[in-house]
Each structure stands twice: as C-alpha cells, then as structure tokens.
Design an enzyme around this catalytic site. Structure first.
Site, PDB file in Angstrom:
ATOM      1  N   PRO A  37      34.306 -12.845 -24.178  1.00  0.00           N
ATOM      2  CA  PRO A  37      34.649 -11.864 -25.181  1.00  0.00           C
ATOM      3  C   PRO A  37      35.990 -12.164 -25.827  1.00  0.00           C
ATOM      4  CG  PRO A  37      34.403 -10.921 -22.980  1.00  0.00           C
ATOM      5  CD  PRO A  37      34.595 -12.365 -22.848  1.00  0.00           C
ATOM      6  N   GLU A  38      35.996 -12.217 -27.122  1.00  0.00           N
ATOM      7  CA  GLU A  38      37.226 -12.308 -27.878  1.00  0.00           C
ATOM      8  C   GLU A  38      37.405 -10.952 -28.565  1.00  0.00           C
ATOM      9  OE1 GLU A  38      37.458 -16.025 -30.075  1.00  0.00           O
ATOM     10  OE2 GLU A  38      35.915 -16.884 -28.809  1.00  0.00           O
ATOM     11  N   HIS A  73      26.220  -8.609  -9.687  1.00  0.00           N
ATOM     12  CA  HIS A  73      27.331  -8.909 -10.591  1.00  0.00           C
ATOM     13  C   HIS A  73      27.936  -7.663 -11.220  1.00  0.00           C
ATOM     14  CE1 HIS A  73      26.604 -13.047  -9.978  1.00  0.00           C
ATOM     15  NE2 HIS A  73      25.469 -13.094 -10.654  1.00  0.00           N
ATOM     16  N   ARG A  89      31.354 -14.076 -13.341  1.00  0.00           N
ATOM     17  CA  ARG A  89      32.426 -14.971 -12.895  1.00  0.00           C
ATOM     18  C   ARG A  89      33.628 -14.228 -12.324  1.00  0.00           C
ATOM     19  NH1 ARG A  89      33.227 -19.641 -17.291  1.00  0.00           N
ATOM     20  NH2 ARG A  89      34.479 -20.502 -15.620  1.00  0.00           N
TER      21      ARG A  89
END
Length: 270
Positions: free
Chosen positions: A2-3, A89, A107
């Site tokens: 995500p930016e 997750h 992650r």
DNA sequence: ATGTAAACCTGTGCGC
DNA sequence: TGCGCACAGGTTTACA
C-alpha cells in the site's frame, strides 16, 4: 503493497462507518512490526472519533489517544458488521459497535500502535520524520524544489525516502518519474527547476488519479469494503520490464536502486 | 553525515 | 511434483 492511494482509499472506505463507534473488544494475532504498546483492554469502551491519514499511516482517533495503523507491504483492512472467523493472516481485530475492523497481513510488516497523543514519543518516532503531504496545501512547489536541490540522492530514492514528500512508494515513484520524463537514476540536485516542477505536478497528478481509481490491486489489495482498485490497468512503466513503452514503443527497462526495482523508458525519460 | 546492505516475514513464480 | 532461488506495494537498524 500500500502506498498513499491505497491507504487513502482504505481510509475513505471505513471513516464514515466507524466514526462514533464504541470499541467492544480487541483481538491480536501474531506479532506485527511493533507491539501495540498498551494493554488491549485499555481501549475497550473508548470511542473511535474519526480516521485520518498521515503518509502511509492511518490514524484512528479515539476519545482519548489514537491508534496508528500501517499496512506494511502486504497489509489490508476490512471493515464489516459480520466477518468470518480470523484466518492465519488476520492479526488484529477491533470489534466496535458499528462493525469489526480487521487487519489482514501475511508478511506482518504492518503495525498497530497505540499512542496517548501525537506528542507521545512513539508517535513522534513514527510520524515525526515524515515529509510533506503531497495532496495537501503544505506541498508547495517552492518547498519541493528546495528539498530536491538539497539532495545528492538519485531522484527515485529521494522520493521513496519519504523525508521530503510522503506516500510515494515504488509504483508511484516510477509512474510519476515517467510522467515527468525523468530517469529514476538522475541525481536530485542536478534537476533543473523546470523538470522539478514537472515532477511536482506529476506526483500530485498520479496520486490523485490513483485515489480516484481506487488504488492499485496488483496482487490482493482491496479496500476495507472489499472493492479492488484499477490503477494497475493505468500503469505506464511499473512492472513492465521488456515490454514496449506505450508512448514510444521503446523497451521498458528495469534498474535496481537501493534494493528496489525501478522501471523507466530510456527514450521518454532522461 | 551519508550511503549501502541486512533485517523483519510469508507467498509466489520460475528454472531445473 | 519438488527444490532452491529471486522477488514482492515498506521501513528501521546496523555497519562501512
């Protein structure tokens, strides 16, 4: 992943629904980038007043204190009145009277951090060094030009560093530089004022456009209401190594900079 | 101070 | 089908 656009799209998809809700419970999964920094029970009963964004951080304003949420590389939020049981997750659930906010982050480079206020040392540490908001009023051409001319970094790495301007990650840095016709490896301080202005405008344009398109859903990004973005279909160079430039047909190249891949057209970008 | 690399962690795609 | 490797939207920390 995500930016700025993805984070902003996420913010917009939860802000209205969660504002005014009361925190009922919190569930933490595996450890994230940083510890929460407080007893989860401490937040139960507090209100979520609103949701702001600073750079790539989401700031959940509580009646007292705030929660900083960062999506890292692979994080995404969901907000719904009914969610399935958490999978392996799903590492943070914030159950509120208006629905549950859930962080999904394979992650685990993401983070959920509590701060008493924005003056809290932990908030200062995470937010204090951040640069200008590219879509805000403080992002002036003059300030941008001054920062660019003061840096000996390659322009791509200066953008990614986030100390001058925030929110521009690997995709949008490559895209903005293409739009401005600037090669990512050029030293920042060697750029002319005219080219700096082109880049300034390109950053605003590419980010604004990406927000309008719902961000980029390269792999699995979706906003908190489950909708996916479409900017990946508008990408000019990112991820297009060895493919022809849409503008001139020249083969798009990839170069490694600071352990990140940069993509550019050797003819359109000098 | 500055520039580069490693670190955090999991999944995926590719060559063999 | 399996194995090993490179790489992935980010950021901090350690070390030349």
């Amino acid at each position: 992943m995500p930016e700025l656009p993805e984070v902003e799209v996420t913010r917009r998809s939860i802000a209205h629904g969660i504002a005014g809700a009361q925190i009922l419970s919190m569930r933490l999964g595996k450890p994230l980038r940083w510890p929460l920094g407080c007893d989860p029970e401490l937040l139960v009963g507090r209100a979520v007043v609103g949701v702001r964004r600073r750079g790539k951080y989401l700031l959940l304003d509580l009646g007292q204190g705030l929660v900083l949420v960062h999506l890292g590389m692979s994080g995404s939020l969901r907000f719904a009145s009914a969610l399935p049981p958490p999978d392996k997750h799903d590492h943070w659930d914030l159950e509120t009277s208006a629905g549950t906010l859930r962080l999904h982050d394979p992650r685990r480079f993401g983070a959920v951090v509590y701060a008493e206020s924005e003056l809290d040392p932990v908030a200062v540490k995470l937010l204090g060094g951040l640069g200008m908001e590219p879509l805000g009023d403080v992002f002036s051409l003059e300030a941008f030009r001054k920062g660019v001319k003061a840096s000996r970094l390659p322009i791509k790495q200066l953008l990614l560093a986030g100390r001058l301007v925030v929110g521009v990650g690997n995709i949008y840095a490559s895209e903005a530089l293409f739009m401005a016709g600037i090669r990512p490896t050029v030293k920042a301080l060697s750029l002319s004022s005219v080219r700096i202005e082109r880049l300034y405008l390109a950053i605003r344009e590419v980010l604004t456009r990406a927000v309008a398109l719902g961000g980029s859903s390269l792999k699995d990004f979706s906003s908190a209401d489950g909708s996916t973005g479409h900017f990946q279909n508008a990408v000019q160079v990112y991820g297009r190594v060895a493919e022809p430039c849409y503008a001139c047909g020249t083969t798009v190249r990839m170069v490694r900079q600071g352990q990140r891949s940069s993509f550019y057209c050797p003819r359109c970008q000098r």
